[in-house]
Scaffold this motif. Structure first.
Motif, PDB file in Angstrom:
ATOM      1  N   LEU A 190      24.827  -4.625 -15.607  1.00 38.05           N
ATOM      2  CA  LEU A 190      23.903  -3.543 -15.272  1.00 38.05           C
ATOM      3  C   LEU A 190      22.743  -4.020 -14.383  1.00 38.05           C
ATOM      4  CD1 LEU A 190      23.826  -1.758 -18.744  1.00 38.05           C
ATOM      5  CD2 LEU A 190      24.833  -0.879 -16.617  1.00 38.05           C
TER       6      LEU A 190
ATOM      7  N   SER B 294      32.227  -3.348 -23.810  1.00 39.72           N
ATOM      8  CA  SER B 294      32.240  -3.420 -25.280  1.00 39.72           C
ATOM      9  C   SER B 294      32.467  -2.018 -25.831  1.00 39.72           C
ATOM     10  CB  SER B 294      30.899  -3.939 -25.794  1.00 39.72           C
ATOM     11  OG  SER B 294      30.655  -5.215 -25.263  1.00 39.72           O
TER      12      SER B 294
ATOM     13  N   PHE C 206      31.898 -10.926 -14.505  1.00 44.68           N
ATOM     14  CA  PHE C 206      30.620 -11.034 -15.222  1.00 44.68           C
ATOM     15  C   PHE C 206      30.826 -10.910 -16.725  1.00 44.68           C
ATOM     16  CE2 PHE C 206      29.832  -8.788 -11.173  1.00 44.68           C
ATOM     17  CZ  PHE C 206      29.065  -9.758 -10.553  1.00 44.68           C
ATOM     18  N   ASP C 207      29.975 -11.611 -17.467  1.00 41.52           N
ATOM     19  CA  ASP C 207      29.896 -11.346 -18.914  1.00 41.52           C
ATOM     20  C   ASP C 207      28.553 -11.849 -19.426  1.00 41.52           C
ATOM     21  OD1 ASP C 207      32.254 -10.468 -21.054  1.00 41.52           O
ATOM     22  OD2 ASP C 207      30.546 -11.481 -21.970  1.00 41.52           O
ATOM     23  N   LEU C 208      28.106 -11.201 -20.486  1.00 43.33           N
ATOM     24  CA  LEU C 208      26.806 -11.521 -21.087  1.00 43.33           C
ATOM     25  C   LEU C 208      26.884 -12.651 -22.100  1.00 43.33           C
ATOM     26  CD1 LEU C 208      24.997  -8.260 -22.251  1.00 43.33           C
ATOM     27  CD2 LEU C 208      24.169 -10.039 -20.719  1.00 43.33           C
TER      28      LEU C 208
ATOM     29  N   PHE D 274      26.000   3.287 -23.456  1.00 41.48           N
ATOM     30  CA  PHE D 274      26.153   2.018 -22.712  1.00 41.48           C
ATOM     31  C   PHE D 274      27.350   2.094 -21.749  1.00 41.48           C
ATOM     32  CE2 PHE D 274      28.729  -1.940 -22.854  1.00 41.48           C
ATOM     33  CZ  PHE D 274      27.968  -2.708 -21.992  1.00 41.48           C
TER      34      PHE D 274
ATOM     35  N   ALA E   3      33.860  -6.296 -14.485  1.00 45.02           N
ATOM     36  CA  ALA E   3      32.453  -6.135 -14.867  1.00 45.02           C
ATOM     37  C   ALA E   3      32.104  -6.744 -16.228  1.00 45.02           C
ATOM     38  CB  ALA E   3      32.102  -4.645 -14.863  1.00 45.02           C
ATOM     39  N   CYS E   4      32.996  -6.628 -17.190  1.00 43.52           N
ATOM     40  CA  CYS E   4      32.779  -7.161 -18.544  1.00 43.52           C
ATOM     41  C   CYS E   4      34.025  -7.973 -18.862  1.00 43.52           C
ATOM     42  CB  CYS E   4      32.609  -6.015 -19.533  1.00 43.52           C
ATOM     43  SG  CYS E   4      31.161  -4.992 -19.211  1.00 43.52           S
ATOM     44  N   ALA E   5      34.045  -9.228 -18.445  1.00 46.43           N
ATOM     45  CA  ALA E   5      35.325  -9.902 -18.215  1.00 46.43           C
ATOM     46  C   ALA E   5      35.844 -10.792 -19.336  1.00 46.43           C
ATOM     47  CB  ALA E   5      35.212 -10.718 -16.937  1.00 46.43           C
TER      48      ALA E   5
END
Ligand code: SAM
Length: 304
Positions: free
Chosen positions: A162, A182, A132-134, A212, A108-110
């Motif tokens: 999200l 994070s 996924f990453d932002l 978060f 999810a936050c890779a």
């Protein structure tokens, strides 16, 4: 300053990338390269090594352990992607999730992707690994890392986890999620140097991180076919770890925490002793937290 010294004393952990080589071939190569192999470690003290010595780790089968500060950045095995430089504690999440080859998995936050490459190795590059990453910069680093590691089963997306729709048909077969969101990073011994922070500021920051993290966790549990989710942080704060898991379990009574790795020496804070913690003193790693959540099976629900 004390934390920085402790960080320099941590062993150098090397994960063998089984997409490119085997543990035995890596050990042979390193022996020919002048390293002295002392066999399989059987207790924590065996991880205290002198320059040029190395052992196989006592908990994780694909992990080799070297003396602190052994530098592999210019080593052939590193440049060719045969070895990944990854702290032992950060190898726990993918190891515990243990997705089968051919399965569909979300990271999810890779970024920067060490755990993604570990998942791909466990999946033998078979199946689908949605990552996924932002952060675009971290994703660029991640592409290089995955290319070097020979990962091919992934689909990288520059997206906010999200906002991913759990009911989208492309995720209908996702049974496993790795969630490493994070966090405060308070477990990272080499980076820790924020003693001057106001306590009040810290509390505000922790509360916002925890909120978060809980939102990510709740979102992960909404994927319809999900069976297992691993949650991890490199934080030592209860607020980002056990408290997030406790709140999540209250909100998702159809999930439970699995008692992971019975022989691991450091457990989650009571009452969540099913979870794992890691630290310089008890596991010779950075500070870390891992929880494995599992959906109650139908048969189990019916028995209850
Ligand atoms: N799992 C990574 C690894 O092993 O290399 C490290 C992940 S790091 C602890 C957390 C990551 O989450 C950062 O790269 C950050 O950009 C990303 N992130 C933060 N919020 C996010 C969100 N809403 N959706 C997706 N990624 C996010």
């Amino acid at each position: 300053r004390v934390q920085r010294v402790a960080g320099e004393q941590l062993p150098r952990y090397v994960r063998v990338n089984t997409l490119k080589t085997t543990v035995e071939d890596a050990v042979d190569y390193l022996k020919r390269d002048g390293f002295s192999y002392l066999g399989q470690a059987s207790r924590l003290d065996d991880l205290t090594l002198k320059k040029k010595e190395f052992v196989k780790d006592l908990h994780l089968p694909q992990l080799l352990v070297f003396a602190p500060k052994t530098d592999f950045h210019n080593h052939f095995l590193y440049k060719a992607g045969h070895i990944i430089l990854q702290d032992k504690a950060s190898c726990l999440p993918a190891f515990l999730l243990n997705p089968t080859p051919g399965s569909h998995v979300i990271d999810a936050c890779a970024a920067p992707g060490n755990k993604t490459s570990h998942l791909a190795a466990i999946m033998e590059n078979k199946g689908k690994l949605f990552a996924f990453d932002l952060d675009a910069k971290r994703l660029a680093t991640m592409s290089t890392l995955l290319l070097r590691a020979g990962v091919t089963c992934h689909k990288l997306a520059h997206q906010d986890f999200l906002t991913i729709d759990p009911d989208s048909p492309q995720y209908k077969d996702v049974e496993n999620i790795l969630l490493d969101p994070s966090c405060s990073g308070s477990g990272m011994v080499c980076l820790k140097d924020h003693a001057s922070n106001e306590e009040e500021e810290d509390q505000t920051r922790l509360a916002s991180l925890a909120s978060f993290q809980l939102r990510c966790l709740n979102h992960g549990l909404r994927f319809p076919r999900l069976k297992r989710l691993v949650y991890s942080t490199c934080s030592i704060h209860r607020q980002e770890n056990e408290e997030v898991i406790t709140a999540c379990l209250h909100q998702n009574p159809n999930f439970r925490v699995v008692h992971a790795l019975a022989h691991w020496p450091e457990r989650g804070l009571e009452p969540l002793s099913q979870c794992l913690r890691a630290s310089t003193s008890k596991t010779r790693t950075h500070g870390f937290f891992v929880a494995l959540l599992e959906k109650h099976s139908m048969s189990r629900d019916m028995k209850l």
